[in-house]
Design a protein around this motif. Structure first.
Motif, PDB file in Angstrom:
ATOM      1  N   LEU A   1      53.271 132.707  27.664  1.00  0.00           N
ATOM      2  CA  LEU A   1      51.973 132.109  27.982  1.00  0.00           C
ATOM      3  C   LEU A   1      52.100 130.629  28.338  1.00  0.00           C
ATOM      4  O   LEU A   1      51.322 130.117  29.150  1.00  0.00           O
ATOM      5  N   ILE A   2      53.059 129.937  27.726  1.00  0.00           N
ATOM      6  CA  ILE A   2      53.287 128.528  28.070  1.00  0.00           C
ATOM      7  C   ILE A   2      54.108 128.410  29.347  1.00  0.00           C
ATOM      8  O   ILE A   2      53.818 127.580  30.219  1.00  0.00           O
ATOM      9  N   MET A   3      55.106 129.263  29.468  1.00  0.00           N
ATOM     10  CA  MET A   3      56.064 129.166  30.561  1.00  0.00           C
ATOM     11  C   MET A   3      55.482 129.628  31.891  1.00  0.00           C
ATOM     12  O   MET A   3      55.758 129.024  32.937  1.00  0.00           O
ATOM     13  N   ALA A   4      54.668 130.676  31.895  1.00  0.00           N
ATOM     14  CA  ALA A   4      54.199 131.285  33.144  1.00  0.00           C
ATOM     15  C   ALA A   4      53.391 130.318  34.008  1.00  0.00           C
ATOM     16  O   ALA A   4      53.711 130.148  35.198  1.00  0.00           O
ATOM     17  N   PRO A   5      52.346 129.670  33.486  1.00  0.00           N
ATOM     18  CA  PRO A   5      51.581 128.773  34.376  1.00  0.00           C
ATOM     19  C   PRO A   5      52.375 127.566  34.852  1.00  0.00           C
ATOM     20  O   PRO A   5      52.236 127.147  36.009  1.00  0.00           O
ATOM     21  N   ILE A   6      53.219 127.006  33.967  1.00  0.00           N
ATOM     22  CA  ILE A   6      54.008 125.838  34.377  1.00  0.00           C
ATOM     23  C   ILE A   6      54.984 126.218  35.490  1.00  0.00           C
ATOM     24  O   ILE A   6      55.092 125.537  36.515  1.00  0.00           O
ATOM     25  N   SER A   7      55.710 127.307  35.291  1.00  0.00           N
ATOM     26  CA  SER A   7      56.708 127.723  36.281  1.00  0.00           C
ATOM     27  C   SER A   7      56.050 128.165  37.588  1.00  0.00           C
ATOM     28  O   SER A   7      56.579 127.906  38.676  1.00  0.00           O
ATOM     29  N   PHE A   8      54.873 128.798  37.501  1.00  0.00           N
ATOM     30  CA  PHE A   8      54.189 129.235  38.723  1.00  0.00           C
ATOM     31  C   PHE A   8      53.742 128.032  39.539  1.00  0.00           C
ATOM     32  O   PHE A   8      53.977 127.962  40.756  1.00  0.00           O
ATOM     33  N   ILE A   9      53.100 127.064  38.886  1.00  0.00           N
ATOM     34  CA  ILE A   9      52.592 125.894  39.614  1.00  0.00           C
ATOM     35  C   ILE A   9      53.742 125.083  40.214  1.00  0.00           C
ATOM     36  O   ILE A   9      53.723 124.731  41.405  1.00  0.00           O
ATOM     37  N   LEU A  10      54.757 124.795  39.401  1.00  0.00           N
ATOM     38  CA  LEU A  10      55.867 123.978  39.893  1.00  0.00           C
ATOM     39  C   LEU A  10      56.702 124.718  40.928  1.00  0.00           C
ATOM     40  O   LEU A  10      57.066 124.153  41.967  1.00  0.00           O
ATOM     41  N   GLY A  11      57.007 125.982  40.655  1.00  0.00           N
ATOM     42  CA  GLY A  11      57.866 126.743  41.559  1.00  0.00           C
ATOM     43  C   GLY A  11      57.218 127.023  42.899  1.00  0.00           C
ATOM     44  O   GLY A  11      57.807 126.756  43.958  1.00  0.00           O
ATOM     45  N   VAL A  12      55.997 127.537  42.873  1.00  0.00           N
ATOM     46  CA  VAL A  12      55.304 127.843  44.129  1.00  0.00           C
ATOM     47  C   VAL A  12      54.958 126.551  44.867  1.00  0.00           C
ATOM     48  O   VAL A  12      55.044 126.488  46.104  1.00  0.00           O
ATOM     49  N   GLY A  13      54.575 125.504  44.129  1.00  0.00           N
ATOM     50  CA  GLY A  13      54.278 124.227  44.778  1.00  0.00           C
ATOM     51  C   GLY A  13      55.494 123.653  45.486  1.00  0.00           C
ATOM     52  O   GLY A  13      55.391 123.159  46.624  1.00  0.00           O
ATOM     53  N   ALA A  14      56.658 123.710  44.822  1.00  0.00           N
ATOM     54  CA  ALA A  14      57.884 123.216  45.458  1.00  0.00           C
ATOM     55  C   ALA A  14      58.234 124.048  46.684  1.00  0.00           C
ATOM     56  O   ALA A  14      58.672 123.502  47.716  1.00  0.00           O
ATOM     57  N   ALA A  15      58.051 125.363  46.609  1.00  0.00           N
ATOM     58  CA  ALA A  15      58.351 126.229  47.757  1.00  0.00           C
ATOM     59  C   ALA A  15      57.430 125.912  48.935  1.00  0.00           C
ATOM     60  O   ALA A  15      57.871 125.866  50.092  1.00  0.00           O
ATOM     61  N   ILE A  16      56.149 125.694  48.649  1.00  0.00           N
ATOM     62  CA  ILE A  16      55.203 125.360  49.729  1.00  0.00           C
ATOM     63  C   ILE A  16      55.584 124.042  50.381  1.00  0.00           C
ATOM     64  O   ILE A  16      55.571 123.911  51.621  1.00  0.00           O
ATOM     65  N   TYR A  17      55.940 123.051  49.570  1.00  0.00           N
ATOM     66  CA  TYR A  17      56.316 121.756  50.147  1.00  0.00           C
ATOM     67  C   TYR A  17      57.566 121.893  51.017  1.00  0.00           C
ATOM     68  O   TYR A  17      57.596 121.398  52.154  1.00  0.00           O
ATOM     69  N   LEU A  18      58.600 122.522  50.501  1.00  0.00           N
ATOM     70  CA  LEU A  18      59.854 122.625  51.246  1.00  0.00           C
ATOM     71  C   LEU A  18      59.701 123.458  52.509  1.00  0.00           C
ATOM     72  O   LEU A  18      60.350 123.177  53.528  1.00  0.00           O
ATOM     73  N   GLU A  19      58.845 124.456  52.468  1.00  0.00           N
ATOM     74  CA  GLU A  19      58.733 125.380  53.602  1.00  0.00           C
ATOM     75  C   GLU A  19      57.683 124.938  54.615  1.00  0.00           C
ATOM     76  O   GLU A  19      57.857 125.172  55.821  1.00  0.00           O
ATOM     77  N   GLU A  20      56.605 124.311  54.154  1.00  0.00           N
ATOM     78  CA  GLU A  20      55.484 124.023  55.045  1.00  0.00           C
ATOM     79  C   GLU A  20      55.324 122.542  55.383  1.00  0.00           C
ATOM     80  O   GLU A  20      54.738 122.210  56.417  1.00  0.00           O
ATOM     81  N   TYR A  21      55.786 121.660  54.533  1.00  0.00           N
ATOM     82  CA  TYR A  21      55.518 120.232  54.722  1.00  0.00           C
ATOM     83  C   TYR A  21      56.774 119.414  55.002  1.00  0.00           C
ATOM     84  O   TYR A  21      56.722 118.480  55.804  1.00  0.00           O
ATOM     85  N   ALA A  22      57.871 119.701  54.313  1.00  0.00           N
ATOM     86  CA  ALA A  22      59.061 118.852  54.413  1.00  0.00           C
ATOM     87  C   ALA A  22      59.699 118.965  55.793  1.00  0.00           C
ATOM     88  O   ALA A  22      59.731 120.037  56.406  1.00  0.00           O
ATOM     89  N   ASN A  23      60.182 117.827  56.290  1.00  0.00           N
ATOM     90  CA  ASN A  23      60.916 117.818  57.555  1.00  0.00           C
ATOM     91  C   ASN A  23      62.280 118.482  57.372  1.00  0.00           C
ATOM     92  O   ASN A  23      62.930 118.319  56.329  1.00  0.00           O
TER      93      ASN A  23
END
Length: 291
Positions: A82-104
């Motif tokens: 319950l502690i790990m799931a929301p933290i890992s989802f927000i950080l992991g998916v957020g990092a993937a979105i940045y690297l794939e959609e925003y980062a040069n």
């Protein structure tokens, strides 16, 4: 012509023989793995089914095998997820979105991508050492439930990032172009078009990563998860234990009764992992139907 035809027949015959031999080798390798797995499962079922009882869920760990249970370990595993799931989802998916959609796409982002892919294959004990240094001693969180959850978050973050990036890459470029053509901003395109399309793959990767974290023992051993907890954690800074730690403790004891309890715990852990994998399949199918 006949000489060429004979040579071709010989080459085809040779290839077929090699293909047949490799086919047999692959079947044998698969059969060895399946037989070994079935033997382990049968051994666990024989030892553990007799210990599956309500007391296994309601009793705390005990030095007496007949009174021992997994209550604190089951609750500790649930709290950790319950502690790990929301933290890992927000950080992991957020990092993937940045690297794939925003980062040069330059050398720096390629270096980051390489490091993330490398971290996904790092042994889990390394994360335990890192968590012991960073969270337990560096941030002063102690050997608490929060420390264990943050360590397991570090463990599964690379897996979630990589799987989420693959899901985002699978979305056709035409979806993005159509959204931009209608005047949507980049974030509106990502949130309204790309992410919903990638959500089946993202959720599958997150749930499978959580399944791995539930079965990990080495990082929590390093952080000091207890093997005998006769209470339920009342807060995130309390001491805790989880199912793999308790199973490890029981299997290390010489008494046969504790080995049977460990087998029963393994059955419960396998059931939990199968349920999570089944949930991943259901979520993937649900979102794919809604696309």
């Amino acid at each position: 012509m006949s000489i060429l035809q004979d040579a071709n027949r010989q080459q085809i015959s040779k290839r077929r023989k090699i293909d047949f031999i490799l086919h047999i080798l692959f079947i044998a390798a698969t059969a060895i793995g399946i037989v070994a797995l079935m033997a382990l499962l049968v051994n666990i079922m024989v030892d553990g089914l007799s210990r599956l009882s309500p007391e296994l869920f309601t009793n705390y760990p005990s030095r007496i095998a007949s009174k021992a249970g997994l209550k604190s370990a089951i609750v500790g595993s649930i709290y950790m997820v319950l502690i790990m799931a929301p933290i890992s989802f927000i950080l992991g998916v957020g990092a993937a979105i940045y690297l794939e959609e925003y980062a040069n796409k330059n050398k720096f982002t390629r270096l980051i991508q390489l490091n993330i892919s490398t971290l996904a294959g790092v042994p889990s004990i390394v994360y335990g050492i890192l968590g012991l240094t960073l969270f337990v001693r560096g941030l002063g969180l102690g050997r608490s439930l929060l420390s264990g959850s943050l360590i397991m978050t570090l463990l599964i973050l690379p897996i979630i990032i990589v799987s989420s990036q693959e899901a985002l890459r699978a979305v056709p470029r035409q979806r993005r172009d159509a959204s931009f053509a209608l005047g949507a901003t980049r974030w509106q395109t990502v949130a309204g078009s790309v992410l919903p399309s990638a959500m089946p793959g993202v959720l599958t990767g997150v749930i499978l990563a959580l399944s791995r974290a539930i079965g990990e023992t080495a990082p929590l051993v390093m952080v000091g998860a207890l093997t005998f907890v006769a209470f339920l954690p009342s807060g995130i800074m309390d001491s805790f234990t989880v199912m793999p730690i308790q199973i490890f403790n029981w299997i290390s004891r010489p008494q046969e009764a504790f080995h049977e309890l460990a087998a029963a715990g393994i059955i419960l852990l396998l059931a939990l992992l199968l349920i999570m994998n089944f949930a991943a399949i259901l979520l993937r199918n649900k979102y794919q139907k809604n696309l």
